[in-house]
Motif scaffolding. Structure first.
Motif, PDB file in Angstrom:
ATOM      1  N   GLY A 156       9.477  11.276  10.348  1.00  0.00           N
ATOM      2  CA  GLY A 156       8.421  11.287   9.349  1.00  0.00           C
ATOM      3  C   GLY A 156       7.138  10.709   9.901  1.00  0.00           C
ATOM      4  O   GLY A 156       7.168   9.746  10.679  1.00  0.00           O
ATOM      5  N   VAL A 157       6.012  11.301   9.533  1.00  0.00           N
ATOM      6  CA  VAL A 157       4.708  10.858  10.041  1.00  0.00           C
ATOM      7  C   VAL A 157       3.711  10.748   8.893  1.00  0.00           C
ATOM      8  O   VAL A 157       3.938  11.289   7.801  1.00  0.00           O
ATOM      9  N   ASN A 158       2.588  10.069   9.157  1.00  0.00           N
ATOM     10  CA  ASN A 158       1.506  10.036   8.176  1.00  0.00           C
ATOM     11  C   ASN A 158       0.605  11.243   8.401  1.00  0.00           C
ATOM     12  O   ASN A 158       0.905  12.113   9.235  1.00  0.00           O
ATOM     13  N   ILE A 201      16.496  13.499   1.969  1.00  0.00           N
ATOM     14  CA  ILE A 201      15.378  13.364   1.029  1.00  0.00           C
ATOM     15  C   ILE A 201      15.046  14.681   0.328  1.00  0.00           C
ATOM     16  O   ILE A 201      14.612  14.685  -0.837  1.00  0.00           O
ATOM     17  N   GLN A 202      15.221  15.797   1.034  1.00  0.00           N
ATOM     18  CA  GLN A 202      15.021  17.126   0.454  1.00  0.00           C
ATOM     19  C   GLN A 202      13.590  17.363  -0.021  1.00  0.00           C
ATOM     20  O   GLN A 202      13.358  18.113  -0.973  1.00  0.00           O
ATOM     21  N   LYS A 203      12.656  16.721   0.654  1.00  0.00           N
ATOM     22  CA  LYS A 203      11.238  16.936   0.352  1.00  0.00           C
ATOM     23  C   LYS A 203      10.451  16.909   1.654  1.00  0.00           C
ATOM     24  O   LYS A 203      10.773  16.157   2.568  1.00  0.00           O
ATOM     25  N   LYS A 204       9.392  17.731   1.705  1.00  0.00           N
ATOM     26  CA  LYS A 204       8.525  17.737   2.879  1.00  0.00           C
ATOM     27  C   LYS A 204       7.528  16.584   2.847  1.00  0.00           C
ATOM     28  O   LYS A 204       7.059  16.139   3.901  1.00  0.00           O
ATOM     29  N   ILE A 209       7.856  14.767   6.151  1.00  0.00           N
ATOM     30  CA  ILE A 209       9.190  14.769   6.743  1.00  0.00           C
ATOM     31  C   ILE A 209       9.430  16.029   7.573  1.00  0.00           C
ATOM     32  O   ILE A 209       9.171  17.150   7.117  1.00  0.00           O
ATOM     33  N   ASN A 210       9.937  15.832   8.779  1.00  0.00           N
ATOM     34  CA  ASN A 210      10.322  16.937   9.656  1.00  0.00           C
ATOM     35  C   ASN A 210      11.547  17.624   9.061  1.00  0.00           C
ATOM     36  O   ASN A 210      12.588  16.996   8.861  1.00  0.00           O
ATOM     37  N   GLU A 211      11.438  18.916   8.798  1.00  0.00           N
ATOM     38  CA  GLU A 211      12.519  19.646   8.126  1.00  0.00           C
ATOM     39  C   GLU A 211      13.765  19.821   8.991  1.00  0.00           C
ATOM     40  O   GLU A 211      14.822  20.196   8.479  1.00  0.00           O
ATOM     41  N   GLU A 212      13.665  19.543  10.284  1.00  0.00           N
ATOM     42  CA  GLU A 212      14.804  19.720  11.184  1.00  0.00           C
ATOM     43  C   GLU A 212      15.517  18.398  11.458  1.00  0.00           C
ATOM     44  O   GLU A 212      16.110  18.214  12.525  1.00  0.00           O
ATOM     45  N   THR A 213      15.487  17.483  10.508  1.00  0.00           N
ATOM     46  CA  THR A 213      16.067  16.164  10.707  1.00  0.00           C
ATOM     47  C   THR A 213      17.092  15.822   9.625  1.00  0.00           C
ATOM     48  O   THR A 213      17.132  16.445   8.565  1.00  0.00           O
ATOM     49  N   LYS A 214      17.902  14.804   9.927  1.00  0.00           N
ATOM     50  CA  LYS A 214      18.825  14.277   8.921  1.00  0.00           C
ATOM     51  C   LYS A 214      18.041  13.722   7.727  1.00  0.00           C
ATOM     52  O   LYS A 214      18.494  13.792   6.590  1.00  0.00           O
ATOM     53  N   ALA A 215      16.878  13.146   8.023  1.00  0.00           N
ATOM     54  CA  ALA A 215      16.049  12.575   6.957  1.00  0.00           C
ATOM     55  C   ALA A 215      15.725  13.623   5.901  1.00  0.00           C
ATOM     56  O   ALA A 215      15.782  13.345   4.692  1.00  0.00           O
ATOM     57  N   ILE A 272       0.834  -1.197   0.000  1.00  0.00           N
ATOM     58  CA  ILE A 272       0.000   0.000   0.000  1.00  0.00           C
ATOM     59  C   ILE A 272       0.870   1.249   0.000  1.00  0.00           C
ATOM     60  O   ILE A 272       1.865   1.329   0.726  1.00  0.00           O
ATOM     61  N   ASP A 273       0.503   2.227  -0.807  1.00  0.00           N
ATOM     62  CA  ASP A 273       1.220   3.504  -0.830  1.00  0.00           C
ATOM     63  C   ASP A 273       0.548   4.493   0.107  1.00  0.00           C
ATOM     64  O   ASP A 273      -0.684   4.561   0.184  1.00  0.00           O
ATOM     65  N   GLN A 274       1.392   5.248   0.826  1.00  0.00           N
ATOM     66  CA  GLN A 274       0.870   6.253   1.751  1.00  0.00           C
ATOM     67  C   GLN A 274       1.848   7.416   1.828  1.00  0.00           C
ATOM     68  O   GLN A 274       3.063   7.235   1.722  1.00  0.00           O
ATOM     69  N   SER A 275       1.320   8.604   2.034  1.00  0.00           N
ATOM     70  CA  SER A 275       2.166   9.795   2.144  1.00  0.00           C
ATOM     71  C   SER A 275       2.906   9.821   3.476  1.00  0.00           C
ATOM     72  O   SER A 275       2.383   9.385   4.507  1.00  0.00           O
ATOM     73  N   VAL A 276       4.137  10.338   3.434  1.00  0.00           N
ATOM     74  CA  VAL A 276       4.947  10.547   4.636  1.00  0.00           C
ATOM     75  C   VAL A 276       5.374  12.007   4.635  1.00  0.00           C
ATOM     76  O   VAL A 276       5.861  12.527   3.625  1.00  0.00           O
TER      77      VAL A 276
END
Length: 230
Positions: A183-185, A151-154, A141-147, A135-139
């Protein structure tokens, strides 16, 4: 000099989420890292003393594992090493949460609802909406993280195949102890975590290997391999 990645898990050639990891690493090896080798490490025969022989470790989906005890011991060693790049997906994410809850936060009777629904601290619980079946789902991303640096995307779209994730009741507790929800849903439930005091340590409920290709390699896998080969 060759670099070695150990994939911790009980390999099953009939599971797409296992063969996808092989394919993702093979693509990267052919395209950018010809010196990269990788091999699967059976959880049943896993020896902690051998983990230092690898330049990076990846905990694959597939829990409960043949030896949950060995997996948790390996996770403790990886976390405490601070420097061995690590990526854990799906059940690899779930077990990473359990290990941290046990050995850092010091909770007792910790488990996943899938294994023991009567545990005192069910830190991994059934999702409110099943993500079983690719299943595909949006994530988000916290802009204040290494992630986010990687990834360079919100907002990204990722592929899942699971029914269990971090129990929302424990999400704030993890943050308080330095295990950051990166990252959260859309409901604010954790889908990606990182340890800032480790050189490269990420847990994702989604499976990045299921969402990578030669034309569009997943940035998290690319960053993991780069860290292993640096």
């Amino acid at each position: 000099m060759s670099k070695r990645i150990g994939i911790i898990g009980d390999f099953n050639e009939h599971l797409k989420n296992h063969t996808a990891i092989n394919e993702a690493l093979t693509i990267s090896r052919q395209e950018r890292y010809p010196v990269l080798d990788f091999e699967w490490l059976s959880t049943k025969n896993l020896h902690i003393g051998e983990l230092s022989n690898y330049d990076g470790l990846w905990l694959a989906p597939g829990g409960p594992y043949q030896s949950d005890e060995n997996v948790l011991a390996a996770l403790k060693w990886i976390r405490e090493s601070k420097h061995v790049p690590f990526l854990g997906n799906c059940s690899g994410c779930q077990y990473g949460i359990i290990e941290f809850m046990k050995n850092v936060i010091r909770l007792v009777d910790v488990n996943t609802e899938e294994v023991d629904a009567h545990a005192g601290n069910i830190v991994v619980s059934q999702l409110s909406c099943s993500l079983r079946g690719n299943i595909d789902q949006s994530v988000f991303i916290n802009e204040e993280t290494k992630a986010y640096e990687i990834i360079q995307k919100k907002k990204i779209t990722e592929t899942y195949n699971c029914n269990y994730g971090l129990n929302p009741k424990y999400q704030e507790l993890l943050d308080e102890h330095g295990f950051i929800v990166a990252g959260v849903n859309e409901d604010g439930e954790a889908r990606m975590l990182e340890l800032p005091d480790h050189d490269f340590y990420f847990l994702t409920l989604f499976q990045p290997a299921m969402n990578t290709s030669k034309e569009h390699p997943h940035p998290l896998i690319t960053a993991f391999i780069h860290s292993c080969c640096s």
